[in-house]
Design a protein around this motif. Structure first.
Motif, PDB file in Angstrom:
ATOM      1  N   LEU A 151       0.844  -1.192   0.000  1.00  0.00           N
ATOM      2  CA  LEU A 151       0.000   0.000   0.000  1.00  0.00           C
ATOM      3  C   LEU A 151       0.879   1.242   0.000  1.00  0.00           C
ATOM      4  CD1 LEU A 151      -2.568  -1.042   2.764  1.00  0.00           C
ATOM      5  CD2 LEU A 151      -2.804  -1.310   0.290  1.00  0.00           C
ATOM      6  N   ARG A 152       0.373   2.311  -0.618  1.00  0.00           N
ATOM      7  CA  ARG A 152       1.073   3.601  -0.611  1.00  0.00           C
ATOM      8  C   ARG A 152       0.063   4.676  -0.219  1.00  0.00           C
ATOM      9  NH1 ARG A 152       2.231   0.975  -5.105  1.00  0.00           N
ATOM     10  NH2 ARG A 152       0.868   2.311  -6.350  1.00  0.00           N
ATOM     11  N   PRO A 153      -0.340   4.717   1.052  1.00  0.00           N
ATOM     12  CA  PRO A 153      -1.386   5.657   1.472  1.00  0.00           C
ATOM     13  C   PRO A 153      -0.963   7.107   1.294  1.00  0.00           C
ATOM     14  CG  PRO A 153      -1.009   3.967   3.147  1.00  0.00           C
ATOM     15  CD  PRO A 153       0.117   3.869   2.166  1.00  0.00           C
ATOM     16  N   ASP A 154      -1.917   7.936   0.878  1.00  0.00           N
ATOM     17  CA  ASP A 154      -1.708   9.375   0.782  1.00  0.00           C
ATOM     18  C   ASP A 154      -1.863   9.956   2.188  1.00  0.00           C
ATOM     19  OD1 ASP A 154      -1.831  12.112   0.426  1.00  0.00           O
ATOM     20  OD2 ASP A 154      -3.350  12.037  -1.149  1.00  0.00           O
ATOM     21  N   PRO A 155      -0.830  10.563   2.751  1.00  0.00           N
ATOM     22  CA  PRO A 155      -0.925  11.074   4.128  1.00  0.00           C
ATOM     23  C   PRO A 155      -1.939  12.192   4.287  1.00  0.00           C
ATOM     24  CG  PRO A 155       1.121  11.792   3.095  1.00  0.00           C
ATOM     25  CD  PRO A 155       0.512  10.781   2.172  1.00  0.00           C
ATOM     26  N   GLU A 156      -2.328  12.840   3.197  1.00  0.00           N
ATOM     27  CA  GLU A 156      -3.378  13.855   3.283  1.00  0.00           C
ATOM     28  C   GLU A 156      -4.739  13.228   3.537  1.00  0.00           C
ATOM     29  OE1 GLU A 156      -3.147  17.177   3.045  1.00  0.00           O
ATOM     30  OE2 GLU A 156      -0.971  17.142   2.860  1.00  0.00           O
ATOM     31  N   GLU A 157      -4.856  11.923   3.252  1.00  0.00           N
ATOM     32  CA  GLU A 157      -6.135  11.224   3.368  1.00  0.00           C
ATOM     33  C   GLU A 157      -6.158  10.191   4.488  1.00  0.00           C
ATOM     34  OE1 GLU A 157      -8.655  12.043   1.644  1.00  0.00           O
ATOM     35  OE2 GLU A 157      -7.761  13.275   0.068  1.00  0.00           O
ATOM     36  N   VAL A 158      -5.029   9.502   4.687  1.00  0.00           N
ATOM     37  CA  VAL A 158      -4.999   8.311   5.535  1.00  0.00           C
ATOM     38  C   VAL A 158      -3.920   8.464   6.602  1.00  0.00           C
ATOM     39  CG1 VAL A 158      -4.689   5.811   5.590  1.00  0.00           C
ATOM     40  CG2 VAL A 158      -5.778   6.901   3.596  1.00  0.00           C
ATOM     41  N   GLU A 159      -4.325   8.347   7.866  1.00  0.00           N
ATOM     42  CA  GLU A 159      -3.381   8.428   8.985  1.00  0.00           C
ATOM     43  C   GLU A 159      -2.633   7.116   9.169  1.00  0.00           C
ATOM     44  OE1 GLU A 159      -1.573  10.773  11.895  1.00  0.00           O
ATOM     45  OE2 GLU A 159      -3.061  11.336  10.402  1.00  0.00           O
ATOM     46  N   GLU A 160      -3.358   6.003   9.075  1.00  0.00           N
ATOM     47  CA  GLU A 160      -2.738   4.685   9.184  1.00  0.00           C
ATOM     48  C   GLU A 160      -3.696   3.638   8.648  1.00  0.00           C
ATOM     49  OE1 GLU A 160      -2.307   3.116  13.270  1.00  0.00           O
ATOM     50  OE2 GLU A 160      -3.316   4.945  13.933  1.00  0.00           O
ATOM     51  N   THR A 161      -3.183   2.434   8.426  1.00  0.00           N
ATOM     52  CA  THR A 161      -3.989   1.324   7.930  1.00  0.00           C
ATOM     53  C   THR A 161      -3.762   0.098   8.798  1.00  0.00           C
ATOM     54  OG1 THR A 161      -2.265   0.568   6.404  1.00  0.00           O
ATOM     55  CG2 THR A 161      -3.879   2.168   5.545  1.00  0.00           C
ATOM     56  N   ALA A 162      -4.683  -0.857   8.691  1.00  0.00           N
ATOM     57  CA  ALA A 162      -4.545  -2.115   9.425  1.00  0.00           C
ATOM     58  C   ALA A 162      -5.369  -3.191   8.734  1.00  0.00           C
ATOM     59  CB  ALA A 162      -5.011  -1.956  10.866  1.00  0.00           C
ATOM     60  N   PHE A 163      -4.826  -4.393   8.657  1.00  0.00           N
ATOM     61  CA  PHE A 163      -5.587  -5.556   8.221  1.00  0.00           C
ATOM     62  C   PHE A 163      -6.068  -6.289   9.469  1.00  0.00           C
ATOM     63  CE2 PHE A 163      -3.206  -4.923   4.292  1.00  0.00           C
ATOM     64  CZ  PHE A 163      -4.157  -5.237   3.324  1.00  0.00           C
ATOM     65  N   VAL A 164      -7.364  -6.593   9.561  1.00  0.00           N
ATOM     66  CA  VAL A 164      -7.903  -7.177  10.786  1.00  0.00           C
ATOM     67  C   VAL A 164      -8.809  -8.366  10.495  1.00  0.00           C
ATOM     68  CG1 VAL A 164      -7.801  -5.003  12.062  1.00  0.00           C
ATOM     69  CG2 VAL A 164      -9.899  -5.594  10.822  1.00  0.00           C
ATOM     70  N   THR A 165      -8.787  -9.314  11.421  1.00  0.00           N
ATOM     71  CA  THR A 165      -9.761 -10.399  11.449  1.00  0.00           C
ATOM     72  C   THR A 165     -11.034  -9.880  12.123  1.00  0.00           C
ATOM     73  OG1 THR A 165      -9.059 -11.159  13.627  1.00  0.00           O
ATOM     74  CG2 THR A 165      -7.860 -12.059  11.718  1.00  0.00           C
ATOM     75  N   PRO A 166     -12.140 -10.634  12.073  1.00  0.00           N
ATOM     76  CA  PRO A 166     -13.341 -10.192  12.799  1.00  0.00           C
ATOM     77  C   PRO A 166     -13.091  -9.964  14.284  1.00  0.00           C
ATOM     78  CG  PRO A 166     -13.931 -11.897  11.235  1.00  0.00           C
ATOM     79  CD  PRO A 166     -12.429 -11.807  11.215  1.00  0.00           C
ATOM     80  N   ALA A 167     -12.324 -10.843  14.925  1.00  0.00           N
ATOM     81  CA  ALA A 167     -12.044 -10.675  16.353  1.00  0.00           C
ATOM     82  C   ALA A 167     -11.204  -9.432  16.607  1.00  0.00           C
ATOM     83  CB  ALA A 167     -11.332 -11.914  16.898  1.00  0.00           C
ATOM     84  N   GLU A 168     -10.230  -9.189  15.747  1.00  0.00           N
ATOM     85  CA  GLU A 168      -9.393  -7.995  15.898  1.00  0.00           C
ATOM     86  C   GLU A 168     -10.197  -6.721  15.655  1.00  0.00           C
ATOM     87  OE1 GLU A 168      -5.104  -9.992  14.616  1.00  0.00           O
ATOM     88  OE2 GLU A 168      -6.429  -9.123  13.092  1.00  0.00           O
ATOM     89  N   LEU A 169     -11.164  -6.788  14.741  1.00  0.00           N
ATOM     90  CA  LEU A 169     -12.037  -5.638  14.519  1.00  0.00           C
ATOM     91  C   LEU A 169     -12.851  -5.343  15.766  1.00  0.00           C
ATOM     92  CD1 LEU A 169     -13.448  -3.480  12.809  1.00  0.00           C
ATOM     93  CD2 LEU A 169     -14.964  -5.278  11.940  1.00  0.00           C
ATOM     94  N   ASP A 170     -13.410  -6.378  16.388  1.00  0.00           N
ATOM     95  CA  ASP A 170     -14.195  -6.175  17.617  1.00  0.00           C
ATOM     96  C   ASP A 170     -13.343  -5.510  18.699  1.00  0.00           C
ATOM     97  OD1 ASP A 170     -16.391  -7.315  16.410  1.00  0.00           O
ATOM     98  OD2 ASP A 170     -16.091  -9.291  17.321  1.00  0.00           O
TER      99      ASP A 170
END
Length: 203
Positions: A151-170
């Protein structure tokens, strides 16, 4: 359609810079309760209370293990800054197909190209943002797909990213604020999410 913005400037702000150095408002497509286009409005005016019902899109992308890609919205955004949300969301330009807008915006925000992206229904909601006083009155087109590569997030738009499982999302939702629309769009998209990720992923 607005002119292409200068590099490094947000295309999700209320205005977009033009080639002569001025700015013009971003226009949204207004719709009725059935999703039929009935006009256009400036982006900011469409979000001022009580809001005007307009077309939007939300994207959910998953990696090859079935984890959902989340983003935390940049702190400088005028609407819902710093909250966690789905992979990507935004508004088509007037006349732009939602599928095309969803793919375009994912590339602009995250520097990633979605694959196997499928329609996952629509949802209509009305959510105020207490922090800004703005209102989301949206007829939202949902899309689900997969993503691979860096991924190459635009810092003007995105502070951070994360990939999560359902449990991690909860667990994340217990600790941090999510966008007001997040559960509406996720719950509506779940049937297609399960088709994309498989039952073993737990969505």
């Amino acid at each position: 359609m607005p002119s292409t913005p200068a590099k490094g400037l947000s295309t999700d702000d209320a205005t977009v810079p033009t080639s002569d150095g001025t700015a013009e408002p971003i226009m949204l497509e207004l719709v009725d309760e059935t999703g039929r286009t009935i006009g256009t409005a400036e982006k900011l005016s469409a979000h001022i209370a009580p809001g005007k019902l307009h077309r939007a899109f939300s994207v959910f992308l998953f990696d090859d293990t079935g984890r959902l890609l989340l983003q935390r919205r940049a702190l400088g955004k005028y609407h819902s800054p710093g909250v966690w949300s789905n992979t990507c969301c935004g508004h088509p330009y007037p006349g732009e197909p939602p599928f095309v807008a969803a793919a375009r915006r994912t590339g602009e925000e995250l520097g990633a190209a979605p694959t196997l992206m499928r329609e996952a229904g629509t949802v209509r909601y009305n959510h105020p943002d207490p922090a800004s006083g703005l209102v989301e009155q949206e007829y939202n087109h949902l899309f689900v797909g997969t993503v691979g590569g860096a991924l190459r997030p635009d810092p003007e738009e995105v502070e951070e990213t994360a990939f999560v499982t359902p449990a991690e999302l909860d667990a994340l939702r217990e600790k941090f604020t999510f966008s007001a629309w997040f559960m509406d769009v996720l719950d509506t998209a779940r049937p297609v999410v399960r088709e994309i990720t498989g039952d073993a992923a737990g969505w």
